[in-house]
Design a protein around this motif. Structure first.
Motif, short mmCIF file in Angstrom:
data_model
loop_
_atom_site.label_atom_id
_atom_site.label_comp_id
_atom_site.label_asym_id
_atom_site.label_seq_id
_atom_site.Cartn_x
_atom_site.Cartn_y
_atom_site.Cartn_z
N ILE A 79 84.89 -51.28 -0.51
CA ILE A 79 86.01 -50.61 0.17
C ILE A 79 87.27 -51.45 0.00
O ILE A 79 87.26 -52.66 0.18
CB ILE A 79 85.65 -50.41 1.66
N GLU A 80 88.35 -50.79 -0.38
CA GLU A 80 89.60 -51.52 -0.59
C GLU A 80 90.43 -51.53 0.68
O GLU A 80 90.59 -50.50 1.33
CB GLU A 80 90.40 -50.89 -1.73
N ILE A 81 90.95 -52.70 1.01
CA ILE A 81 91.78 -52.77 2.20
C ILE A 81 93.16 -53.32 1.88
O ILE A 81 93.36 -54.05 0.92
CB ILE A 81 91.15 -53.64 3.32
N HIS B 18 91.56 -67.95 4.98
CA HIS B 18 91.59 -66.58 5.51
C HIS B 18 92.89 -65.84 5.20
O HIS B 18 92.97 -64.64 5.51
CB HIS B 18 91.40 -66.60 7.04
N GLY B 19 93.86 -66.53 4.63
CA GLY B 19 95.16 -65.90 4.38
C GLY B 19 95.99 -65.79 5.65
O GLY B 19 95.44 -65.59 6.73
N LEU B 20 97.30 -65.91 5.50
CA LEU B 20 98.16 -65.73 6.68
C LEU B 20 98.09 -64.28 7.15
O LEU B 20 98.19 -63.98 8.34
CB LEU B 20 99.62 -66.10 6.35
N ILE B 23 93.74 -61.69 4.90
CA ILE B 23 92.96 -61.31 3.72
C ILE B 23 92.42 -62.59 3.10
O ILE B 23 93.20 -63.44 2.64
CB ILE B 23 93.81 -60.53 2.70
N ALA B 24 91.08 -62.71 3.11
CA ALA B 24 90.45 -63.97 2.72
C ALA B 24 90.79 -64.35 1.28
O ALA B 24 90.90 -63.50 0.40
CB ALA B 24 88.94 -63.88 2.90
N LEU B 32 90.21 -61.57 8.26
CA LEU B 32 90.41 -61.53 9.72
C LEU B 32 91.43 -60.48 10.12
O LEU B 32 91.60 -60.19 11.31
CB LEU B 32 90.89 -62.90 10.21
N ALA B 33 92.09 -59.89 9.15
CA ALA B 33 93.17 -58.94 9.43
C ALA B 33 92.68 -57.81 10.32
O ALA B 33 91.71 -57.12 10.00
CB ALA B 33 93.69 -58.36 8.12
#
Lengths: 87, 87
Positions: A79-81, B18-20, B23-24, B32-33
């Motif tokens: 699944i694309e987010i 985890h990205g700001l 998005i990991a 975690l978004a």
């Protein structure tokens, strides 16, 4: 991995809490959409073995075979987010 | 919750994996978004107490105060996500 089988499993056992599209339906459940296969597999195996504890997931994971885990992880990983940060 | 403080903490301690925007950046870390505040708080407290184990997170969470957890959870929870399933 058999994504179609993974989708079926997700539809039967995961969607009430995590959504078929991996967007969680309840606050205590995490979104699964777009998580990596390795992360999803690792967590499911941790729930199955008891290394990670969760009232709900410890029960659900107990009945998953290795190929179920591979397949359902492939479904959610496919699944694309997209994410949009607040201003 | 102080989302701005949460963003700063995320930028300093979470973003590499985890990205700001949640998005990991690496497969072993989850996105975690848009995760719920309660989910994020519960997991951070579980890592801090040792109830949930992770080589990386057990170290990171050990130094978080309660208000750090509230703030960083508020930051990631405030990110909007959309998911698109494969055909």
């Amino acid at each position: 991995a058999d994504i179609k089988a993974g989708r079926q499993l997700a539809s039967a056992q995961c969607r009430t809490c995590h959504g078929l599209d991996g967007i969680a339906q309840i606050p205590v459940a995490p979104h699964l959409a777009g998580e990596s296969e390795i992360y999803l597999q690792t967590q499911l195996k941790a729930f199955r073995s008891g290394k990670r504890q969760s009232e709900m997931m410890s029960v659900v994971a107990k009945n998953l075979r290795d190929d179920d885990i591979v397949n359902v992880a492939a479904w959610y990983a496919a699944i694309e987010i997209t994410a949009e940060m607040p201003e």
